[in-house]
Design a protein around this motif. Structure first.
Motif, PDB file in Angstrom:
ATOM      1  N   LEU A 141       0.822  -1.212   0.000  1.00 27.70           N
ATOM      2  CA  LEU A 141       0.000   0.000   0.000  1.00 27.70           C
ATOM      3  C   LEU A 141       0.855   1.262   0.000  1.00 27.70           C
ATOM      4  O   LEU A 141       0.510   2.261  -0.645  1.00 27.70           O
ATOM      5  N   ILE A 142       1.978   1.231   0.717  1.00 26.11           N
ATOM      6  CA  ILE A 142       2.868   2.400   0.761  1.00 26.11           C
ATOM      7  C   ILE A 142       3.465   2.659  -0.621  1.00 26.11           C
ATOM      8  O   ILE A 142       3.578   3.820  -1.045  1.00 26.11           O
ATOM      9  N   SER A 143       3.834   1.610  -1.320  1.00 25.91           N
ATOM     10  CA  SER A 143       4.391   1.790  -2.668  1.00 25.91           C
ATOM     11  C   SER A 143       3.363   2.367  -3.630  1.00 25.91           C
ATOM     12  O   SER A 143       3.721   3.070  -4.580  1.00 25.91           O
ATOM     13  N   GLN A 144       2.085   2.089  -3.390  1.00 28.20           N
ATOM     14  CA  GLN A 144       1.027   2.590  -4.266  1.00 28.20           C
ATOM     15  C   GLN A 144       0.568   3.999  -3.890  1.00 28.20           C
ATOM     16  O   GLN A 144       0.133   4.769  -4.753  1.00 28.20           O
ATOM     17  N   HIS A 145       0.648   4.346  -2.597  1.00 26.76           N
ATOM     18  CA  HIS A 145       0.178   5.661  -2.129  1.00 26.76           C
ATOM     19  C   HIS A 145       1.221   6.257  -1.176  1.00 26.76           C
ATOM     20  O   HIS A 145       0.962   6.399   0.031  1.00 26.76           O
ATOM     21  N   PRO A 146       2.400   6.602  -1.654  1.00 27.70           N
ATOM     22  CA  PRO A 146       3.485   7.013  -0.748  1.00 27.70           C
ATOM     23  C   PRO A 146       3.276   8.371  -0.090  1.00 27.70           C
ATOM     24  O   PRO A 146       3.649   8.551   1.072  1.00 27.70           O
ATOM     25  N   LEU A 147       2.715   9.332  -0.794  1.00 28.01           N
ATOM     26  CA  LEU A 147       2.673  10.705  -0.287  1.00 28.01           C
ATOM     27  C   LEU A 147       1.559  10.921   0.725  1.00 28.01           C
ATOM     28  O   LEU A 147       1.793  11.446   1.823  1.00 28.01           O
ATOM     29  N   MET A 148       0.342  10.533   0.383  1.00 25.91           N
ATOM     30  CA  MET A 148      -0.812  10.831   1.228  1.00 25.91           C
ATOM     31  C   MET A 148      -1.393   9.609   1.911  1.00 25.91           C
ATOM     32  O   MET A 148      -2.263   9.733   2.779  1.00 25.91           O
ATOM     33  N   GLY A 149      -0.946   8.412   1.572  1.00 28.22           N
ATOM     34  CA  GLY A 149      -1.450   7.211   2.200  1.00 28.22           C
ATOM     35  C   GLY A 149      -2.822   6.819   1.675  1.00 28.22           C
ATOM     36  O   GLY A 149      -3.431   7.513   0.861  1.00 28.22           O
ATOM     37  N   VAL A 150      -3.323   5.696   2.166  1.00 27.63           N
ATOM     38  CA  VAL A 150      -4.617   5.197   1.702  1.00 27.63           C
ATOM     39  C   VAL A 150      -5.779   5.836   2.433  1.00 27.63           C
ATOM     40  O   VAL A 150      -6.933   5.720   2.002  1.00 27.63           O
ATOM     41  N   GLY A 151      -5.509   6.525   3.537  1.00 26.10           N
ATOM     42  CA  GLY A 151      -6.569   7.145   4.319  1.00 26.10           C
ATOM     43  C   GLY A 151      -6.680   6.523   5.701  1.00 26.10           C
ATOM     44  O   GLY A 151      -6.517   5.310   5.865  1.00 26.10           O
ATOM     45  N   THR A 152      -6.962   7.339   6.695  1.00 32.47           N
ATOM     46  CA  THR A 152      -7.078   6.861   8.071  1.00 32.47           C
ATOM     47  C   THR A 152      -8.134   5.777   8.187  1.00 32.47           C
ATOM     48  O   THR A 152      -9.279   5.962   7.768  1.00 32.47           O
ATOM     49  N   ASN A 153      -7.738   4.638   8.760  1.00 31.80           N
ATOM     50  CA  ASN A 153      -8.593   3.456   8.984  1.00 31.80           C
ATOM     51  C   ASN A 153      -8.873   2.657   7.714  1.00 31.80           C
ATOM     52  O   ASN A 153      -9.605   1.658   7.774  1.00 31.80           O
ATOM     53  N   LYS A 154      -8.331   3.056   6.565  1.00 30.34           N
ATOM     54  CA  LYS A 154      -8.596   2.330   5.325  1.00 30.34           C
ATOM     55  C   LYS A 154      -7.919   0.955   5.332  1.00 30.34           C
ATOM     56  O   LYS A 154      -8.405   0.018   4.680  1.00 30.34           O
ATOM     57  N   PHE A 155      -6.823   0.803   6.053  1.00 25.76           N
ATOM     58  CA  PHE A 155      -6.117  -0.479   6.095  1.00 25.76           C
ATOM     59  C   PHE A 155      -7.041  -1.586   6.592  1.00 25.76           C
ATOM     60  O   PHE A 155      -7.126  -2.661   5.992  1.00 25.76           O
ATOM     61  N   LYS A 156      -7.757  -1.339   7.677  1.00 27.89           N
ATOM     62  CA  LYS A 156      -8.669  -2.346   8.217  1.00 27.89           C
ATOM     63  C   LYS A 156      -9.810  -2.606   7.243  1.00 27.89           C
ATOM     64  O   LYS A 156     -10.271  -3.759   7.093  1.00 27.89           O
ATOM     65  N   ASN A 157     -10.281  -1.576   6.563  1.00 28.82           N
ATOM     66  CA  ASN A 157     -11.347  -1.770   5.572  1.00 28.82           C
ATOM     67  C   ASN A 157     -10.887  -2.681   4.432  1.00 28.82           C
ATOM     68  O   ASN A 157     -11.638  -3.528   3.948  1.00 28.82           O
ATOM     69  N   ILE A 158      -9.644  -2.502   4.008  1.00 29.67           N
ATOM     70  CA  ILE A 158      -9.100  -3.337   2.927  1.00 29.67           C
ATOM     71  C   ILE A 158      -9.027  -4.790   3.368  1.00 29.67           C
ATOM     72  O   ILE A 158      -9.375  -5.705   2.605  1.00 29.67           O
ATOM     73  N   ILE A 159      -8.590  -5.029   4.593  1.00 27.35           N
ATOM     74  CA  ILE A 159      -8.508  -6.399   5.096  1.00 27.35           C
ATOM     75  C   ILE A 159      -9.896  -7.038   5.158  1.00 27.35           C
ATOM     76  O   ILE A 159     -10.094  -8.185   4.752  1.00 27.35           O
ATOM     77  N   ASP A 160     -10.872  -6.278   5.657  1.00 28.22           N
ATOM     78  CA  ASP A 160     -12.214  -6.835   5.823  1.00 28.22           C
ATOM     79  C   ASP A 160     -12.896  -7.132   4.483  1.00 28.22           C
ATOM     80  O   ASP A 160     -13.752  -8.026   4.415  1.00 28.22           O
ATOM     81  N   THR A 161     -12.533  -6.403   3.442  1.00 33.96           N
ATOM     82  CA  THR A 161     -13.192  -6.608   2.150  1.00 33.96           C
ATOM     83  C   THR A 161     -12.419  -7.558   1.231  1.00 33.96           C
ATOM     84  O   THR A 161     -13.019  -8.377   0.534  1.00 33.96           O
ATOM     85  N   GLU A 162     -11.098  -7.464   1.221  1.00 34.37           N
ATOM     86  CA  GLU A 162     -10.300  -8.246   0.281  1.00 34.37           C
ATOM     87  C   GLU A 162      -9.702  -9.520   0.881  1.00 34.37           C
ATOM     88  O   GLU A 162      -9.204 -10.375   0.138  1.00 34.37           O
ATOM     89  N   PHE A 163      -9.712  -9.638   2.215  1.00 34.09           N
ATOM     90  CA  PHE A 163      -9.116 -10.816   2.855  1.00 34.09           C
ATOM     91  C   PHE A 163     -10.107 -11.429   3.851  1.00 34.09           C
ATOM     92  O   PHE A 163      -9.741 -11.787   4.973  1.00 34.09           O
ATOM     93  N   ARG A 164     -11.338 -11.556   3.430  1.00 32.57           N
ATOM     94  CA  ARG A 164     -12.387 -12.057   4.318  1.00 32.57           C
ATOM     95  C   ARG A 164     -12.146 -13.505   4.749  1.00 32.57           C
ATOM     96  O   ARG A 164     -12.634 -13.924   5.798  1.00 32.57           O
ATOM     97  N   ASN A 165     -11.434 -14.273   3.960  1.00 37.58           N
ATOM     98  CA  ASN A 165     -11.258 -15.693   4.245  1.00 37.58           C
ATOM     99  C   ASN A 165     -10.113 -15.991   5.210  1.00 37.58           C
ATOM    100  O   ASN A 165      -9.925 -17.147   5.602  1.00 37.58           O
ATOM    101  N   LEU A 166      -9.359 -14.975   5.566  1.00 39.54           N
ATOM    102  CA  LEU A 166      -8.259 -15.194   6.507  1.00 39.54           C
ATOM    103  C   LEU A 166      -8.790 -15.403   7.920  1.00 39.54           C
ATOM    104  O   LEU A 166      -9.888 -14.940   8.258  1.00 39.54           O
ATOM    105  N   PRO A 167      -8.034 -16.079   8.792  1.00 39.91           N
ATOM    106  CA  PRO A 167      -8.455 -16.231  10.192  1.00 39.91           C
ATOM    107  C   PRO A 167      -8.628 -14.872  10.867  1.00 39.91           C
ATOM    108  O   PRO A 167      -7.976 -13.887  10.497  1.00 39.91           O
ATOM    109  N   ASP A 168      -9.505 -14.821  11.860  1.00 37.71           N
ATOM    110  CA  ASP A 168      -9.814 -13.557  12.539  1.00 37.71           C
ATOM    111  C   ASP A 168      -8.577 -12.913  13.157  1.00 37.71           C
ATOM    112  O   ASP A 168      -8.460 -11.684  13.195  1.00 37.71           O
ATOM    113  N   GLU A 169      -7.646 -13.752  13.661  1.00 36.19           N
ATOM    114  CA  GLU A 169      -6.469 -13.186  14.331  1.00 36.19           C
ATOM    115  C   GLU A 169      -5.523 -12.478  13.372  1.00 36.19           C
ATOM    116  O   GLU A 169      -4.634 -11.734  13.806  1.00 36.19           O
TER     117      GLU A 169
END
Length: 422
Positions: free
Chosen positions: A273-301
């Protein structure tokens, strides 16, 4: 007002929270709001002050909030409410800094932390946990901050009180080992080396090396699988877990821990994500949103947020956000150094105080925010760090004023405070 500010900090260790659809509320927000209302309505702050430490916080807090609105409106409103609460705490603390008796506040904080520690241990033992006292998320943080508070008291304690504090310091060690709270143990380990060497960096290096040897011996001598695994992980702190092994086999690789695997996964995704959005970032709290939408099948931990503010800010707020954040820490270190040199020149403190205080407070706090998930506690820690130079100067002035009232005829009032060591 000093009690309100102290209780606001202590409330962050309590397992009392109210989850709403928008925000997570704790007693901290209520106590801070009460302090703000009292200060504004009673005429207590006739002349408002905006110290440098407070002003340095504003650019980062604003950028953090603007970045949250770039994700969506609800996320932005959530961060607006949180930033309002922590901003109000910073404002109240900035106004009250010149009136605070820091020694009294530290005593109250220490007493409150000891009570919280006793409750946490009693709860775990009552529920059958003889080791691994980490199941109460909020109270467990007292294992991390109690060594910092106790080291601060040790630094400025009089000779008569220092012996009892050292007994308490030694007695804290087995509790930290049994707790399994690794960051707390490493902070205690670092502070012990700093205190014993009086802050001399040349002496701290061999002391830390000897400590790691002792840690290695301890890890092999203890007959408990959980504690042994925790100690072994501290001997190799840079080791990352194998999240690919977990995803492929449905179980952890030998020697892995859930936290190490989660950190490995978060670090790998952050780099992308840093390589894709180095200057301004993906947005506050967007990291958790990405995990919940794109990695739903991973274990909860694994589907957790980033545990580390420096990494989180670079990922979510970009280089701009990280630069504003690091500026606060660098400025606090430089400004605190100036305050301590001035206090040393006027013989308010000893040379050991000037060497130790940045190591006792700033280094452990940086380690904490660098390994802990984001939240109100991380922001309050940042506020205390940014205002530390002001709090230190006013605290030393308050102590000198109190000494002059107690001993008006003494001719040694310009000497270093009791307990100082050259």
């Amino acid at each position: 007002m000093r009690y309100l500010l102290t209780f606001a900090i202590l409330s962050l260790f309590l397992p009392i929270r109210l989850e709403t659809s928008l925000v997570l509320l704790r007693p901290f927000e209520l106590i801070t709001s009460l302090a703000l209302i009292i200060g504004l309505t009673t005429g207590r702050w006739r002349g408002l002050t905006f110290p440098v430490g407070f002003l340095l916080l504003l650019p980062f807090l604003v950028w953090h909030m603007v970045s949250a609105f770039s994700v969506d409106i609800e996320n932005g409103l959530r961060e607006l409410l949180q930033m309002s609460a922590v901003g109000a705490f910073a404002f109240v603390l900035a106004q009250e800094a010149r009136r605070l008796d820091t020694r009294q506040i530290m005593n109250i904080l220490l007493f409150g932390m000891v009570l919280t520690l006793a409750y946490t241990i009693a709860w775990h033992v009552d529920h059958g946990y003889s080791v691994g006292w980490k199941h109460l998320f909020d109270p467990r943080l007292v294992f991390t901050f109690l060594p910092i508070a106790l080291a601060g008291l040790l630094l400025f304690a009089s000779q008569s009180k220092r012996r009892n504090l050292w007994f308490a310091w030694v007695g804290l060690l087995p509790l930290l080992v049994l707790s399994g709270e690794r960051k707390a143990f490493l902070i205690y380990f670092f502070l012990t080396a700093a205190l014993l060497t009086r802050g001399r960096l040349a002496a701290m290096v061999p002391a830390i090396a000897a400590g790691f040897v002792g840690l290695l011996v301890l890890s092999t001598a203890i007959d408990n699988a959980y504690i042994e695994k925790q100690l072994q992980s501290m001997l190799d702190p840079l080791r990352m877990g194998q999240y690919e092994y977990l995803a492929a086999n449905g179980k952890y690789a030998p020697g892995d821990t859930p936290s190490n695997v989660q950190r490995s996964f978060a670090f790998t995704l952050s780099k992308q994500l840093i390589s894709q959005h180095p200057l301004m970032g993906v947005g506050t709290n967007k990291f958790k949103n990405i995990i919940d939408t794109e990695f739903r099948n991973l274990p909860d931990e694994l589907r957790l947020g980033i545990h580390g503010e420096f990494q989180r800010i670079l990922t979510e707020n970009g280089i701009i956000g990280l630069s504003l954040y690091i500026l606060i820490w660098v400025a606090a270190w430089v400004r605190l150094g100036r305050v301590l040199r001035l206090a040393l020149f006027h013989e308010l403190i000893g040379a050991a105080h000037a060497r130790l205080l940045p190591l006792v407070v700033l280094v452990p706090c940086a380690f904490y925010v660098g390994t802990e998930a984001s939240g109100t506690r991380a922001f309050v820690t940042l506020i205390l760090v940014s205002l530390l130079p002001e709090l230190t100067w006013y605290g030393l002035s308050f102590a000198l004023h109190r000494a002059r009232r107690s001993h008006p005829t003494s001719r040694f009032l310009g000497r270093a405070l009791p307990g100082s060591a050259r």
